[in-house]
Design a protein around this motif. Structure first.
Motif, PDB file in Angstrom:
ATOM      1  N   ASP A  15      13.036  50.852  18.689  1.00 53.43           N
ATOM      2  CA  ASP A  15      14.090  51.530  19.341  1.00 53.43           C
ATOM      3  C   ASP A  15      15.350  51.305  20.033  1.00 53.43           C
ATOM      4  O   ASP A  15      15.443  49.549  20.502  1.00 53.43           O
ATOM      5  CB  ASP A  15      12.695  52.209  20.220  1.00 53.43           C
ATOM      6  CG  ASP A  15      13.738  52.491  21.492  1.00 53.43           C
ATOM      7  OD1 ASP A  15      12.560  52.907  22.221  1.00 53.43           O
ATOM      8  OD2 ASP A  15      14.257  53.875  20.756  1.00 53.43           O
TER       9      ASP A  15
ATOM     10  N   SER B  79      17.534  52.096  23.689  1.00 47.43           N
ATOM     11  CA  SER B  79      18.228  53.061  24.154  1.00 47.43           C
ATOM     12  C   SER B  79      19.067  52.372  24.971  1.00 47.43           C
ATOM     13  O   SER B  79      18.762  51.492  25.683  1.00 47.43           O
ATOM     14  CB  SER B  79      17.095  53.770  24.682  1.00 47.43           C
ATOM     15  OG  SER B  79      16.414  52.828  26.173  1.00 47.43           O
ATOM     16  N   ASP B  80      20.195  52.718  25.523  1.00 50.72           N
ATOM     17  CA  ASP B  80      21.245  52.453  26.808  1.00 50.72           C
ATOM     18  C   ASP B  80      21.616  51.221  26.688  1.00 50.72           C
ATOM     19  O   ASP B  80      21.595  49.845  27.435  1.00 50.72           O
ATOM     20  CB  ASP B  80      20.384  51.882  27.880  1.00 50.72           C
ATOM     21  CG  ASP B  80      21.116  53.544  29.293  1.00 50.72           C
ATOM     22  OD1 ASP B  80      20.294  54.272  30.381  1.00 50.72           O
ATOM     23  OD2 ASP B  80      21.965  54.277  28.463  1.00 50.72           O
TER      24      ASP B  80
ATOM     25  N   CYS C 209      21.061  50.098  15.570  1.00 48.54           N
ATOM     26  CA  CYS C 209      20.086  51.683  16.054  1.00 48.54           C
ATOM     27  C   CYS C 209      18.632  51.395  14.964  1.00 48.54           C
ATOM     28  O   CYS C 209      18.248  50.062  15.369  1.00 48.54           O
ATOM     29  CB  CYS C 209      20.905  52.376  14.798  1.00 48.54           C
ATOM     30  SG  CYS C 209      21.059  51.608  12.740  1.00 48.54           S
TER      31      CYS C 209
END
Lengths: 357, 260, 274
Positions: free
Chosen positions: A247, A249-250, A271
Motif C-alpha cells: 500500500d 499513501s502520502d 504504487c
C-alpha cells in the motif's frame, strides 16, 4: 532566463550510437553546477560539447542569449581546466597564463597586471619564471586555473581538475577553487565522479547516467531525496533488498518482504502491487541483539554478523541476512558486537527508500 | 650478478672490428706511395689536396648537398603534416596510407632505383636532378613520419585544445604550441634524413648521368680505374664529418633515442 | 576528421603513389609481359641462366653467414653494453651508430686497404715470412665487409631489448634457483627474441639488397643479386633481365622476413609454447 542553455543536445562520435542523447539543461549566471556520474555517463562529452571540441549532432547551445551551436571553439571565450592541466611545457608559468591575453593583443602593462592578479588569486605569486616541469601537481592545477580565468571568460569548464591529486590536496584545492569561482562570479560547469566533491562545491548537481540526466537539484536535495535507484546508489545508499508494495499513501509505502513488513519512503512511480528495491545507507540501520529492544514501527530483518571492521569513529559490520549481505556502520562508542552474533537489522521508515524495480 | 667476462670480451672485439677500419683509412690517407698500401710509408698531405682539387669530387659534393637539403626539406614538409594527421585524427584509408608510408624501408633501394629509372626518366623524360630529388624524398618520408609521430605521441592532445579554448586558431596552435614541443624530433629527423640522402648509393646509382652524379657515385666511378690514397683522404674527410655530426647531434638532441 | 585536414595527408600520399607505388607496380607487372602478352619467359630465363643461379645462391649463402656472425658477435656485445653505466653506454651507442652515418663507399674502401695485395693483412703476412694471400674479390671479403656494414643494425634493437628487461627479473630467477645457463635460456633469450628478430631481419635483408660492398669487394667475378642487377641494367641494358632480378630480390627479402619470424618465434618461450 538561463545563462547557459542546452536544448535537445545529442553528441556522439558515430552516427547511431550517441553518447549523449536529447539532453536539456538550464544553468543560471554565477552558478557552479556539477556533472556527477560514473565513467562513460557522458559528463565529459557534454562538457566538450559546450567547449566546442566536439560537434553537436542535434540540438542547440545558448550562452547569454546568443546561439553558440556552430561557433568555433576558439571563439567562444570559455575557460577550460583539464584533468591533466594541459600546461604548455615549453612556456614559463607567466607565459602560460599570459597565452590567452597575448592572443587577444592585450597591451603589455595591462597584461602584466592581469597575470599578476590571476597568479595572486591562486596563491602562486613569485612562480612566474618556473616551467611546468618544475611544478608539483597541485601547483600545475592552480596555474591551469589562473590561465583559464585570466581571460575573463563568460563560462568556466572544469573537467575533473582534482582527480590526479592525493586526497588531502584535493580538499585543500577544492576550497580554493570555489573561493576563486565565487569571487569572480563566473558561471561554471564542474565534471566529477566524486560524490563528496560535488556535494561540497556545487550550487546544483546534475547526476548523469548513460547519456541522460537522472536528477538535477541542490546538493541537499540530491543527497537526501535521490529520485532514482541509480542516484541513490551513487549518493551512498549501498544496501538494497527486494520487496513488494502492499500500500502507498502520502509518499510512504508499506512494503512486504519474506522477512517481515515495514514502512519506507516511496519514490516516484511506486504504487500498490509494485515490485520494488528498497535502498538504505550503511549509517541508516540500527543493530539490535535483544528482540525487546527493537524500536517501534521499523522494518526489521534478522541476520548474523560476518565481519567486524574498526574504522576509527565508526565500526563497520558486514551482516548476512536472508535478504542479502548488508554493510552497516555504527558509532564505535556503542557496545561492540562479535562475529557470528545474531542481530536484528532495524530500519526506520525515513531512512530507507523504495524504488520501482 | 658478477659481470660475466665473455660478453665484455665480445664487446671489445666488436668495437675494434667496427672502428679499426676507420683508423686504418685515416692513417693510409697520409701515405707517400702512389698506390695504396698499408702500412703507408712517408707522410704527406698531398692526397687531401688532391681530393679537394678533383673537379668531379667537388661537383659531386655540391650535388649531394643540394639533393640532400632539398629532399630533406621536402620530406619534412610532406611527412610532418602526415604524421600530425595520423597522430590526431582518424580517416578513411588511414591504415593503408600508414602502410604505404613505411614501405620504402622494406623495398630494396636498388629496386626502387631501377623502377624510377625506367618509369620516371626513361618513360616520362623527367630530367635527372628532379628525379634524384623525388627518389630521395620518397626514401626519406618514412623516417620523417616515424620520428615526428614519436614526438607527437609525447604531446597530449588536450594541450592543443587548451590553446584553442584560449582563442588560438589551428595555425597558431601548430606554430606556437605543437612545433616548439616537437622541435627536437623534427631536428633529429632533419639530420638523419640529410645523412641518409647524402650517403645514398642504390637510388643515386641509377639516377645518374653525364655531369649529374652524387659524391658516392663519383667515388665509385673513380675507384673503377684508380687505386690511390686520394679516395682514402676523401673517405677520411667524410668519416670525420660524420663523426662530428653524430657527436654534436647526440649532445644536443640525443639522437640515439631515435633508433629505439 | 575535419575536411581541411585532408590537405595534410594528400601531398605526402600523392608523392608516395607517384614516385613509389606506381613505378614499383609497373616494374613488377612488366616482368610478366614480353611484347604485350603475359609470359613467364623472363623468369624461366633467370632460372636457366647459371650466372643468375650462382648469384642467387651466393646471395642467400652470404646473407645467412653474415646474419649468424652478427648474432654471434652482436648478442653478447649488446648484452655487455646494456650492463654498462648510462654515461658510457651513451658513448658506446653513439660509436655503434657512427658507421651507419658514414658513407658506405668510404666504409667499404677501408676494407680494400686492409685486404688488398699491399694491405694490412698481406703486409703483416709477408713481414712474418708467409706468402701473400688473395683476399679481395672473394666471398670472405664480402662477408667481412657486409658484417662490418650491418652489425650496427643488429646491435641497436638488441641493446634496446636488453634495456627493456625489467630490472629485477634476473635476481628473481636467481632467487628461485636458476643457474647462469638456465637464466640465459629461460629468461634472457625469450625476453630479447623480439629484438633479435628485428636485428636478424635487418641484417639479412640488408645483405640481400646491398650494392656497394659486393661491388667493391666482390667485383664482377663474384656477383650477388645486387651487382647482377646493376650489370644487367647499366652495362647490358637488359631491362627485363634486370627487372626479374629486382623482383627476385624483393621476393627473397619478403620470404626471408617470414622465415626469420617463424624460426625465432619458436624461441619465444623455452618450451616452444607461445
Amino acid at each position: 532566463m538561463a545563462f547557459l542553455a542546452l536544448q535537445d543536445v545529442t553528441i556522439g562520435y558515430q552516427q547511431h550510437t550517441p553518447i549523449v542523447d536529447g539532453l536539456n539543461l538550464a544553468i543560471d549566471e554565477g552558478e557552479l553546477v556539477s556533472f556527477l556520474g560514473p565513467s562513460g555517463c557522458g559528463k565529459t562529452t557534454t562538457l566538450r560539447g559546450i567547449a566546442g571540441f566536439v560537434h553537436l549532432m542535434r540540438g542547440s547551445l545558448t550562452i547569454a542569449g546568443s546561439n553558440y551551436t556552430t561557433t568555433p571553439a576558439n571563439k567562444r571565450n570559455i575557460g577550460v581546466v583539464f584533468q591533466s592541466y594541459a600546461l604548455f611545457p615549453h612556456l614559463s608559468v607567466f607565459e602560460n597564463v599570459a597565452f590567452g591575453l597575448r592572443l587577444r593583443r592585450v597591451n603589455n602593462t595591462e597584461l602584466r597586471r592581469r597575470v599578476a592578479e590571476a597568479l595572486d588569486m591562486v596563491g602562486l605569486s613569485g612562480f612566474e619564471t618556473r616551467l611546468p616541469g618544475q611544478l608539483s601537481g597541485g601547483q600545475q592545477q592552480r596555474v591551469a586555473m589562473a590561465r583559464a580565468v585570466v581571460i575573463e571568460p563568460q563560462l568556466l569548464l572544469l573537467d575533473e581538475p582534482l582527480s590526479n591529486l592525493d586526497a588531502k590536496l584535493r580538499i585543500e584545492l577544492r576550497v580554493q577553487l570555489r573561493r576563486v569561482q565565487k569571487r569572480l562570479g563566473v558561471t561554471s560547469v564542474y565534471v566529477t565522479h566524486d560524490q563528496e566533491e560535488a556535494l561540497a562545491l556545487s550550487d546544483r548537481i546534475v547526476v548523469m547516467n548513460a547519456g541522460s540526466i537522472e536528477q538535477l537539484g541542490t546538493p541537499e536535495h540530491v543527497y537526501q531525496q535521490p529520485e532514482t535507484l541509480f542516484v541513490a546508489q551513487f549518493m551512498g545508499f549501498a544496501n538494497q533488498f527486494a520487496g513488494t508494495v502492499v500500500d502507498v499513501s502520502d509518499g510512504i509505502a508499506y512494503v512486504d518482504t519474506p522477512q517481515g513488513r515495514g514502512h519506507t519512503r516511496a519514490s516516484r512511480g511506486v504504487c500498490a502491487g509494485a515490485e520494488v528495491v528498497v535502498a538504505f545507507r550503511p549509517t541508516a540501520a540500527e543493530l539490535v541483539t535483544a528482540p525487546a529492544d527493537v524500536p517501534d514501527s521499523t522494518l526489521t530483518i534478522p541476520g548474523q554478523i560476518l565481519l567486524r571492521t574498526f574504522q576509527g569513529e565508526d565500526v563497520n559490520y558486514l551482516v548476512k541476512t536472508p535478504l542479502g549481505e548488508f554493510d552497516v556502520s555504527v558509532a564505535s562508542n556503542r557496545t561492540p558486537l562479535t562475529e557470528h552474533a545474531d542481530v536484528m537489522v532495524c530500519l526506520a521508515k525515513e531512512r530507507c527508500i523504495a524504488y520501482v524495480h | 650478478m658478477k659481470e660475466a667476462r665473455f660478453p665484455r670480451v665480445m664487446l671489445v672485439v666488436l668495437m675494434v672490428f667496427l672502428l679499426a677500419p676507420f683508423l686504418i683509412i685515416l692513417i693510409a690517407s697520409f701515405g707517400d706511395n702512389a698506390s695504396l698500401r698499408f702500412p703507408p710509408q712517408g707522410f704527406t698531405l698531398q692526397w687531401f689536396r688532391d681530393a679537394l682539387d678533383q673537379r668531379m669530387f667537388v661537383r659531386g659534393f655540391y650535388l649531394s648537398v643540394q639533393v640532400a637539403v632539398v629532399s630533406t626539406l621536402l620530406a619534412l614538409l610532406l611527412g610532418v603534416p602526415l604524421a600530425y594527421a595520423t597522430s590526431r585524427y582518424n580517416f578513411t584509408g588511414k591504415r593503408l596510407i600508414q602502410v604505404v608510408a613505411t614501405l620504402p624501408v622494406i623495398v630494396p633501394e636498388l629496386v626502387l632505383g631501377l623502377a624510377l629509372l625506367r618509369y620516371l626518366i626513361v618513360a616520362t623524360n623527367l630530367p635527372l636532378r628532379p628525379s634524384l630529388i623525388l627518389g630521395h624524398t620518397t626514401l626519406l618520408i618514412p623516417y620523417t613520419v616515424r620520428i615526428t609521430l614519436a614526438s607527437l605521441s609525447n604531446l597530449p592532445y588536450d594541450i592543443e585544445q587548451a590553446a584553442i579554448s584560449l582563442g588560438a586558431t589551428r595555425l597558431e596552435t601548430f606554430f606556437k604550441v605543437v612545433l616548439p614541443n616537437i622541435r627536437d624530433g623534427v631536428l633529429t629527423s632533419f639530420v638523419l634524413a640529410f645523412i641518409l640522402s647524402f650517403n645514398n648509393v642504390p637510388v643515386s646509382l641509377f639516377l645518374t648521368g653525364i655531369g649529374v652524379a652524387t659524391l658516392p657515385i663519383q667515388m665509385l666511378l673513380y675507384m673503377e680505374y684508380n687505386f690511390d690514397p686520394s679516395i682514402a683522404a676523401l673517405s677520411t674527410l667524410l668519416i670525420l664529418f660524420s663523426t662530428l655530426v653524430v657527436f654534436i647531434t647526440e649532445r644536443l638532441l640525443g639522437i640515439s633515442r631515435a633508433f629505439k | 576528421m575535419p575536411r581541411w585536414a585532408w590537405s595534410l595527408v594528400i601531398p605526402a600520399t600523392a608523392v608516395l603513389v607517384l614516385a613509389f607505388v606506381l613505378p614499383l607496380s609497373l616494374l613488377f607487372a612488366s616482368s610478366f609481359f614480353a611484347e604485350g602478352s603475359f609470359t613467364w619467359a623472363s623468369y624461366t630465363d633467370f632460372l636457366s641462366s647459371s650466372a643468375s643461379r650462382r648469384a642467387y645462391f651466393r646471395t642467400v649463402r652470404i646473407a645467412t653467414l653474415v646474419t649468424l656472425a652478427a648474432i654471434a658477435l652482436g648478442y653478447p656485445a649488446a648484452y655487455a653494453i646494456s650492463r654498462i653505466t648510462m654515461r658510457w653506454r651513451v658513448v658506446l651507442i653513439a660509436l655503434v651508430i657512427l658507421p651507419l652515418m658514414t658513407n658506405p663507399v668510404a666504409r667499404t674502401f677501408s676494407w680494400l686497404v686492409i685486404l688488398g695485395r699491399e694491405g694490412l693483412i698481406n703486409n703483416l703476412l709477408t713481414a712474418l715470412g708467409a706468402q701473400s694471400v688473395r683476399l679481395l674479390y672473394t666471398e670472405g671479403a664480402m662477408i667481412v665487409g657486409l658484417l662490418h656494414l650491418f652489425i650496427p643494425l643488429m646491435m641497436l634493437p638488441l641493446i634496446s631489448a636488453f634495456e627493456n628487461i625489467p630490472q629485477d627479473v634476473v635476481p628473481a630467477a636467481q632467487s628461485l634457483g636458476a643457474s647462469q645457463a638456465q637464466i640465459f635460456v629461460r629468461v634472457l633469450i625469450p625476453l630479447t627474441i623480439e629484438g633479435l628478430t628485428i636485428g636478424a631481419t635487418l641484417v639479412f635483408t640488408g645483405c640481400v639488397t646491398a650494392y656497394v660492398t659486393p661491388a667493391i669487394l666482390g667485383g664482377s667475378r663474384r656477383l650477388m643479386l645486387s651487382t647482377l642487377l646493376h650489370q644487367r641494367a647499366s652495362t647490358m641494358l637488359d631491362w627485363s633481365g634486370a627487372t626479374v632480378v629486382a623482383v627476385v630480390m624483393f621476393a627473397t627479402t619478403l620470404v626471408a622476413i617470414t622465415i626469420i619470424r617463424r624460426v625465432f618465434g619458436v624461441f619465444r618461450s623455452p618450451l616452444g609454447l607461445s
